[in-house]
Every structure is written in C-alpha cells, then in structure tokens.
Enzyme design. Structure first.
Site, PDB file in Angstrom:
ATOM      1  N   ASN A  69      51.091 -19.769  31.507  1.00  0.00           N
ATOM      2  CA  ASN A  69      50.579 -20.256  30.223  1.00  0.00           C
ATOM      3  C   ASN A  69      51.158 -21.626  29.929  1.00  0.00           C
ATOM      4  O   ASN A  69      52.276 -21.956  30.353  1.00  0.00           O
ATOM      5  CB  ASN A  69      50.907 -19.273  29.085  1.00  0.00           C
ATOM      6  CG  ASN A  69      52.245 -19.574  28.431  1.00  0.00           C
ATOM      7  OD1 ASN A  69      52.357 -20.454  27.581  1.00  0.00           O
ATOM      8  ND2 ASN A  69      53.290 -18.864  28.857  1.00  0.00           N
ATOM      9  N   ASN A 128      64.067 -20.445  20.220  1.00  0.00           N
ATOM     10  CA  ASN A 128      63.404 -20.820  21.461  1.00  0.00           C
ATOM     11  C   ASN A 128      63.913 -22.179  21.934  1.00  0.00           C
ATOM     12  O   ASN A 128      63.491 -23.224  21.430  1.00  0.00           O
ATOM     13  CB  ASN A 128      61.880 -20.854  21.242  1.00  0.00           C
ATOM     14  CG  ASN A 128      61.128 -21.047  22.546  1.00  0.00           C
ATOM     15  OD1 ASN A 128      61.737 -21.325  23.579  1.00  0.00           O
ATOM     16  ND2 ASN A 128      59.811 -20.905  22.497  1.00  0.00           N
ATOM     17  N   CYS A 131      61.078 -23.331  25.900  1.00  0.00           N
ATOM     18  CA  CYS A 131      59.637 -23.463  26.151  1.00  0.00           C
ATOM     19  C   CYS A 131      59.398 -24.609  27.137  1.00  0.00           C
ATOM     20  O   CYS A 131      59.776 -25.748  26.863  1.00  0.00           O
ATOM     21  CB  CYS A 131      58.884 -23.741  24.850  1.00  0.00           C
ATOM     22  SG  CYS A 131      57.134 -24.095  25.168  1.00  0.00           S
ATOM     23  N   GLY A 218      55.159 -12.302  33.933  1.00  0.00           N
ATOM     24  CA  GLY A 218      54.582 -11.113  34.578  1.00  0.00           C
ATOM     25  C   GLY A 218      55.465 -10.607  35.714  1.00  0.00           C
ATOM     26  O   GLY A 218      56.536 -11.175  35.992  1.00  0.00           O
ATOM     27  N   GLY A 244      61.180 -10.266  31.255  1.00  0.00           N
ATOM     28  CA  GLY A 244      60.626 -10.811  32.490  1.00  0.00           C
ATOM     29  C   GLY A 244      59.941  -9.781  33.368  1.00  0.00           C
ATOM     30  O   GLY A 244      60.593  -9.115  34.188  1.00  0.00           O
ATOM     31  N   THR A 267      54.201 -10.059  29.003  1.00  0.00           N
ATOM     32  CA  THR A 267      52.857 -10.228  29.552  1.00  0.00           C
ATOM     33  C   THR A 267      52.074  -8.912  29.641  1.00  0.00           C
ATOM     34  O   THR A 267      50.850  -8.911  29.477  1.00  0.00           O
ATOM     35  CB  THR A 267      52.980 -10.882  30.954  1.00  0.00           C
ATOM     36  OG1 THR A 267      53.706 -12.106  30.772  1.00  0.00           O
ATOM     37  CG2 THR A 267      51.643 -11.194  31.570  1.00  0.00           C
TER      38      THR A 267
END
Ligand code: SIN
Length: 306
Positions: A69, A128, A131, A218, A244, A267
């Site tokens: 993403n 965060n 990112c 994922g 994760g 995910t």
C-alpha cells in the site's frame, strides 16, 4: 477458560488480539460483520492535524502472500476525529487506541493536545513514526534514534494515557529505535510497520504503485516481524505489541513466543473483517488444549539454539 487479559503500562486489556491501524478504518464501519466488543483493542487509522487526501491511485496492489500500500496517510483530520468519532467511542465497549501521524514534532503534539483537551475514553496513543509512504515526517522519525527519543519525551509530557511508538523494520537496527522509545518514556512499542517494497507489471512495464515504492504487509512479512519482535524483546523492558502477517492463532502464538505481549491483526482484516474474533476463539482453544491458565507465561518463551 484461560485468562487472556494482559497489561500494558497501567492499562489492562481483556485479551491480546488488537486490530491494526489502517486496516479497520475508524472501527465504526462494519457493525454487522464483527462484534467489536470481543476485540482486545482497536487501533484507529492514523490521524494528522489537517485532513489528507493521501497519494494518487494506484495505491494498493496484491503481491505474493501480501499486498503493497501507499495510501499516504489519507484521513479525516483531528477536528473531525474529535467531533464525530470520540462520541461514538464513548458508547463502544472496546478500548480505542488512537494512531497519530505528523510531519513535525509540533504536529504530533498539536494533535495530541487537541484530543487531551476534550473528554474521551480512548485508552492511549500509538505514534506512527514508521509510515514509508509520505515525503515529510512518517518514517523520518522512526529511523533516527535522537528524533525518536525527543518525540517520545515531548509527547510523554502531554498525556498519562498509554504511549506506544510504532516501529519501522526499514532500519539498520530496530533495537536502537526501541531503546530510544523506552528512554523517552514510552509505555510500549508496536512492531512492525510495513516493509518497503515495489511491484511491477511486466506486461505494461509500469509500476503498480503511483509512488513507485510502498509498504509490504501480509503473511510475506511474518518472518521479518518475528525477528524484529524477538530482537526488541531482548533489548528493552517495555512490552511489545507484535504486528506483521498474522492470519491464525498459530501465528499469534509464534509472535507471543517471540516476545509480544499483545498483537495487532492487520492485512488479514481485508479478507475477513471478523478474523480477529475467530483468532481469539482459536487462541482460547489452544490454551485449553495446552492446559495453560494464562497467556503471559508464553511471552518470549521461544526455545532458541543459541
Ligand atoms: C499509509 O497511509 O500510507 C500507510 C500508513 C503506514 O504505513 O503507517
């Protein structure tokens, strides 16, 4: 039934299965699909001072055992978060952890100050600093020990709620950033955010992501996440929230054995928004089968050769 409760800082959670920021919206989207009161906590999508449109499309692509993403922190901004979402959270029977992003220390502080200035039942903040998809801020903080410690220390001054720093795997030494978070006064770290990746369409010869690079998540990143959690577990005393690639209770147990005291499902929510509840039920069954009264005895209990 085993006791699944866990404690982070001064906050007790009924179970260790949280949902990850950016994969569960603001926690209010799918009431018919999932009973959120069963989830240990919802970490809401990153909020910045002003609303953001995010990056142009394409900004999501499926990859082998995962996805990339590059959303670019699209969000509604803190004012709307306060006026529209905090009242909903008041009547939701689920702990809310607010994820904050910023392009400067001042922006992180301003967002937190605005939320701290109003009455709310959120239990804490996940910061965060990892990112990979924005030009300013984002990962810039999470790759620099001094900046991480300074940001953590500054934010610590403005809240008694849980302060969790979300770490990037895209660094030389994740333990150094974890130690900086601990030194700055964080209650916990969460690890890992996405791994920088790229996807190309061999037919069109084009990048599948507008920003060329994005964040891989994922099952493909589970081994990276496990290694990061285990390294951080051996480096700091504060709790670790593992993230994760988890899709099953077995994955969760592996993350707990590596050193996580709680986990975030990310995910996998895209495939099944009810997966966190299912994992929780399976985790209960596993602990019963193993005759374990509590999950905490498994934290960091992996048997290594060296
Ligand atoms: C994004 O909004 O680009 C993803 C957020 C993140 O990876 O922290």
């Amino acid at each position: 039934m085993a006791d699944l409760s866990i404690k982070i800082g001064h906050t007790t959670f009924k179970n260790p299965i949280f949902v990850a920021s950016g994969t569960f919206g603001y926690g209010t989207d799918n009431p018919e699909l999932v009973d959120v009161s069963n989830i240990g906590a919802i970490v809401t999508k990153s909020i910045t001072l002003n609303p953001r449109e995010g990056n142009p499309p394409p900004r999501i692509v499926e990859t082998p055992s995962g996805m990339i993403n590059s959303i670019g922190l699209a969000n509604i901004g803190v004012e709307k978060y306060i006026s529209e979402l905090l009242p909903i959270y008041e009547v939701m029977d689920t702990p809310i952890i607010m994820n904050i992003a910023g392009s400067s220390i001042t922006e992180y502080i301003d967002v937190m100050k605005k939320v701290e200035a109003v009455s709310s039942n959120i239990v804490g903040y996940e910061i965060n600093i990892s990112c990979p998809n924005v030009k300013e801020g984002g990962m810039e903080f999470g790759v620099d020990c001094e900046m991480t410690e300074k940001l953590t220390r500054e934010l610590r001054n403005f809240t008694d709620r849980l302060l969790i720093m979300k770490l990037s795997p895209n660094v030389t030494d994740i333990t150094a950033i974890a130690k900086s978070s601990e030194n700055g006064g964080a209650d916990a770290v969460s690890a890992i955010n996405t791994v920088v990746g790229m996807s190309i369409d061999h037919k069109t010869k084009k990048s599948n992501i507008y920003t060329t690079y994005g964040g891989l998540s994922g099952p493909a990143i589970k081994p990276v996440g496990l290694a990061c959690v285990h390294k951080v577990f051996n480096a700091v005393k504060i709790p670790i929230i593992g993230i994760g690639g988890m899709v099953s209770s077995h994955d969760v147990i592996e993350y707990i054995l590596a050193g996580s005291c709680a986990v975030q499902i990310g995910t996998a929510n895209y495939r099944d928004p009810g997966i966190a509840e299912k994992i929780l039920n399976d985790l209960n069954d596993y602990l019963d089968e193993q005759n374990l009264n509590s999950i905490t005895s498994l934290i960091g209990a992996v048997k290594t050769y060296v």
